[in-house]
Design a protein around this motif. Sequence first.
Motif, PDB file in Angstrom:
ATOM      1  N   MET A 132       1.085  -0.881   0.192  1.00 15.00           N
ATOM      2  CA  MET A 132       0.119   0.441   0.832  1.00 15.00           C
ATOM      3  C   MET A 132       0.921   1.549   0.020  1.00 15.00           C
ATOM      4  O   MET A 132       2.260   1.132   0.612  1.00 15.00           O
ATOM      5  CB  MET A 132      -0.632  -0.041   1.371  1.00 15.00           C
ATOM      6  N   ARG A 133       0.622   2.626  -0.514  1.00 17.08           N
ATOM      7  CA  ARG A 133       1.009   3.336  -0.960  1.00 17.08           C
ATOM      8  C   ARG A 133       1.214   4.213   1.105  1.00 17.08           C
ATOM      9  O   ARG A 133       0.636   4.280   1.835  1.00 17.08           O
ATOM     10  CB  ARG A 133      -0.137   4.766  -1.147  1.00 17.08           C
ATOM     11  N   PRO A 134       2.776   4.357   1.233  1.00 21.37           N
ATOM     12  CA  PRO A 134       3.244   4.504   2.644  1.00 21.37           C
ATOM     13  C   PRO A 134       2.561   5.943   3.181  1.00 21.37           C
ATOM     14  O   PRO A 134       2.385   7.017   3.126  1.00 21.37           O
ATOM     15  CB  PRO A 134       4.491   4.710   2.491  1.00 21.37           C
ATOM     16  N   GLU A 135       1.666   5.317   4.647  1.00 25.00           N
ATOM     17  CA  GLU A 135       1.253   6.591   5.425  1.00 25.00           C
ATOM     18  C   GLU A 135       2.811   7.658   5.792  1.00 25.00           C
ATOM     19  O   GLU A 135       3.203   6.908   6.726  1.00 25.00           O
ATOM     20  CB  GLU A 135       0.327   6.673   6.628  1.00 25.00           C
ATOM     21  N   ILE A 136       2.956   8.556   5.662  1.00 23.56           N
ATOM     22  CA  ILE A 136       4.517   9.314   5.966  1.00 23.56           C
ATOM     23  C   ILE A 136       3.950  10.964   6.483  1.00 23.56           C
ATOM     24  O   ILE A 136       3.553  11.525   5.168  1.00 23.56           O
ATOM     25  CB  ILE A 136       5.136   9.731   4.548  1.00 23.56           C
ATOM     26  N   ALA A 137       4.351  11.114   7.629  1.00 25.51           N
ATOM     27  CA  ALA A 137       4.286  12.610   8.645  1.00 25.51           C
ATOM     28  C   ALA A 137       6.130  13.175   9.083  1.00 25.51           C
ATOM     29  O   ALA A 137       6.264  12.373   9.668  1.00 25.51           O
ATOM     30  CB  ALA A 137       3.081  12.503   9.455  1.00 25.51           C
ATOM     31  N   VAL A 138       6.512  13.533   8.576  1.00 19.66           N
ATOM     32  CA  VAL A 138       6.998  14.194   8.638  1.00 19.66           C
ATOM     33  C   VAL A 138       7.083  16.145   8.721  1.00 19.66           C
ATOM     34  O   VAL A 138       6.604  16.382   8.006  1.00 19.66           O
ATOM     35  CB  VAL A 138       8.178  14.553   7.607  1.00 19.66           C
ATOM     36  N   GLY A 139       7.775  16.441   9.479  1.00 18.76           N
ATOM     37  CA  GLY A 139       7.754  17.659  10.485  1.00 18.76           C
ATOM     38  C   GLY A 139       8.512  18.094  11.322  1.00 18.76           C
ATOM     39  O   GLY A 139       9.446  17.345  11.543  1.00 18.76           O
ATOM     40  N   ALA A 140       8.742  19.081  12.025  1.00 21.67           N
ATOM     41  CA  ALA A 140       9.470  19.668  13.346  1.00 21.67           C
ATOM     42  C   ALA A 140       8.670  19.773  15.287  1.00 21.67           C
ATOM     43  O   ALA A 140       7.068  19.572  14.673  1.00 21.67           O
ATOM     44  CB  ALA A 140       9.655  21.387  12.871  1.00 21.67           C
ATOM     45  N   GLN A 141       9.253  19.778  15.597  1.00 18.93           N
ATOM     46  CA  GLN A 141       8.993  19.375  16.686  1.00 18.93           C
ATOM     47  C   GLN A 141       8.650  20.773  17.498  1.00 18.93           C
ATOM     48  O   GLN A 141      10.141  20.945  17.259  1.00 18.93           O
ATOM     49  CB  GLN A 141       9.040  18.583  17.209  1.00 18.93           C
ATOM     50  N   SER A 142       7.655  22.127  17.930  1.00 18.56           N
ATOM     51  CA  SER A 142       8.136  22.587  18.485  1.00 18.56           C
ATOM     52  C   SER A 142       8.817  22.703  20.600  1.00 18.56           C
ATOM     53  O   SER A 142       8.511  22.209  20.591  1.00 18.56           O
ATOM     54  CB  SER A 142       7.257  23.972  18.414  1.00 18.56           C
ATOM     55  N   THR A 143       9.237  24.280  19.921  1.00 21.12           N
ATOM     56  CA  THR A 143       9.695  23.874  21.589  1.00 21.12           C
ATOM     57  C   THR A 143       8.466  23.846  22.767  1.00 21.12           C
ATOM     58  O   THR A 143       8.550  22.809  23.975  1.00 21.12           O
ATOM     59  CB  THR A 143       9.978  25.797  22.488  1.00 21.12           C
ATOM     60  N   GLY A 144       7.362  23.688  21.742  1.00 19.63           N
ATOM     61  CA  GLY A 144       6.133  23.273  23.049  1.00 19.63           C
ATOM     62  C   GLY A 144       5.753  22.106  22.992  1.00 19.63           C
ATOM     63  O   GLY A 144       5.188  21.349  23.191  1.00 19.63           O
ATOM     64  N   GLY A 145       5.861  21.111  22.105  1.00 19.79           N
ATOM     65  CA  GLY A 145       5.756  20.185  21.506  1.00 19.79           C
ATOM     66  C   GLY A 145       5.002  19.728  20.173  1.00 19.79           C
ATOM     67  O   GLY A 145       4.701  18.394  20.357  1.00 19.79           O
ATOM     68  N   ALA A 146       4.725  21.029  19.856  1.00 21.22           N
ATOM     69  CA  ALA A 146       3.525  20.687  18.877  1.00 21.22           C
ATOM     70  C   ALA A 146       4.095  19.846  17.569  1.00 21.22           C
ATOM     71  O   ALA A 146       5.140  20.511  17.458  1.00 21.22           O
ATOM     72  CB  ALA A 146       2.951  21.645  18.633  1.00 21.22           C
ATOM     73  N   PHE A 147       3.301  19.223  16.842  1.00 23.09           N
ATOM     74  CA  PHE A 147       3.935  19.402  15.446  1.00 23.09           C
ATOM     75  C   PHE A 147       3.473  20.053  14.945  1.00 23.09           C
ATOM     76  O   PHE A 147       2.312  20.677  14.572  1.00 23.09           O
ATOM     77  CB  PHE A 147       3.088  18.096  14.881  1.00 23.09           C
ATOM     78  N   GLU A 148       4.225  20.431  13.456  1.00 21.65           N
ATOM     79  CA  GLU A 148       3.916  21.668  12.484  1.00 21.65           C
ATOM     80  C   GLU A 148       5.026  20.898  11.150  1.00 21.65           C
ATOM     81  O   GLU A 148       5.755  20.760  10.883  1.00 21.65           O
ATOM     82  CB  GLU A 148       5.203  22.532  12.993  1.00 21.65           C
ATOM     83  N   PRO A 149       3.419  20.528  10.441  1.00 18.71           N
ATOM     84  CA  PRO A 149       4.207  20.027   9.360  1.00 18.71           C
ATOM     85  C   PRO A 149       5.027  20.331   8.165  1.00 18.71           C
ATOM     86  O   PRO A 149       5.120  21.932   7.841  1.00 18.71           O
ATOM     87  CB  PRO A 149       2.846  19.622   8.690  1.00 18.71           C
ATOM     88  N   ASN A 150       6.225  19.668   7.673  1.00 19.79           N
ATOM     89  CA  ASN A 150       7.085  20.028   6.375  1.00 19.79           C
ATOM     90  C   ASN A 150       6.894  19.383   5.506  1.00 19.79           C
ATOM     91  O   ASN A 150       7.545  18.169   4.956  1.00 19.79           O
ATOM     92  CB  ASN A 150       8.058  20.512   7.143  1.00 19.79           C
ATOM     93  N   ALA A 151       5.977  20.458   4.530  1.00 18.70           N
ATOM     94  CA  ALA A 151       5.985  19.811   3.039  1.00 18.70           C
ATOM     95  C   ALA A 151       7.044  19.284   2.473  1.00 18.70           C
ATOM     96  O   ALA A 151       7.351  18.751   1.132  1.00 18.70           O
ATOM     97  CB  ALA A 151       4.940  20.694   2.380  1.00 18.70           C
TER      98      ALA A 151
END
Length: 234
Positions: free
Chosen positions: A30-49
């Motif tokens: 199956m097409r892989p499910e991929i999520a890549v981004g930064a982790q902010s200072t507070g721990g939030a996920f910030e997607p990076n296209a």
Amino acid sequence: MAATPLAAQEKTGNKPGFTLTPGTVTIVLMRPEIAVGAQSTGGAFEPNADWTDQARENLGLALAQAQAQAQGQLGNEVVNFVEPVGQGAATAHEYRALFTALADSVITYQFFPGNRLPTKKRDGSFLWSIGPEVAKLPGLQGADYALFVTTVDHYGSTGRKLLQVVAAGVAGVGVTAGVHKGYAGLIDLKTGDLVWLNADLAMGGDVRTPAGAVKRVSQLLEGFPGTTAQTAAR
């Protein structure tokens, strides 16, 4: 889960009685499910296209390489899933998300012995399913199994890394900097049952680079049924 040491986590499970003889089945990747981004200072996920696009290309090439080396990696005929259009595409995405949710449940309630559900404590039964309707997805007809892959990478920002150092030095509190987890699971298309899962909450390999993606794929496929692939170095 945060309070449970990663060392206590089991990483691989099989449905009781499941075996896979190399060269006897057809597996749809199956097409892989991929999520890549930064982790902010507070721990939030910030997607990076851009990072996600890099990871998708690198992981795609690494998976193709693994298929080309089938005797040592997957040991069976593996074909890529042809992404449908319209409603079929939406349904395929829903099943990828369902697989990820199922893998999360396996990690929480089976791979961590301290959290294991009562029914799993008695005999360790590895019985999980996404339902037989998955076989109706366009492109899966005639295949025996579907291989689902999910990777999630949050790279710690400078602020997050500084917080990690300060928290450890001043308050003695452990703060993680980065999230790198991956799941690979084999679904029996006759039943929808999960027959094999490899899931790790601390995977190696920077998926933004070709070499890192090769390492990640090697780790995702560790212990794949019917093969003798070596355990990859972290």
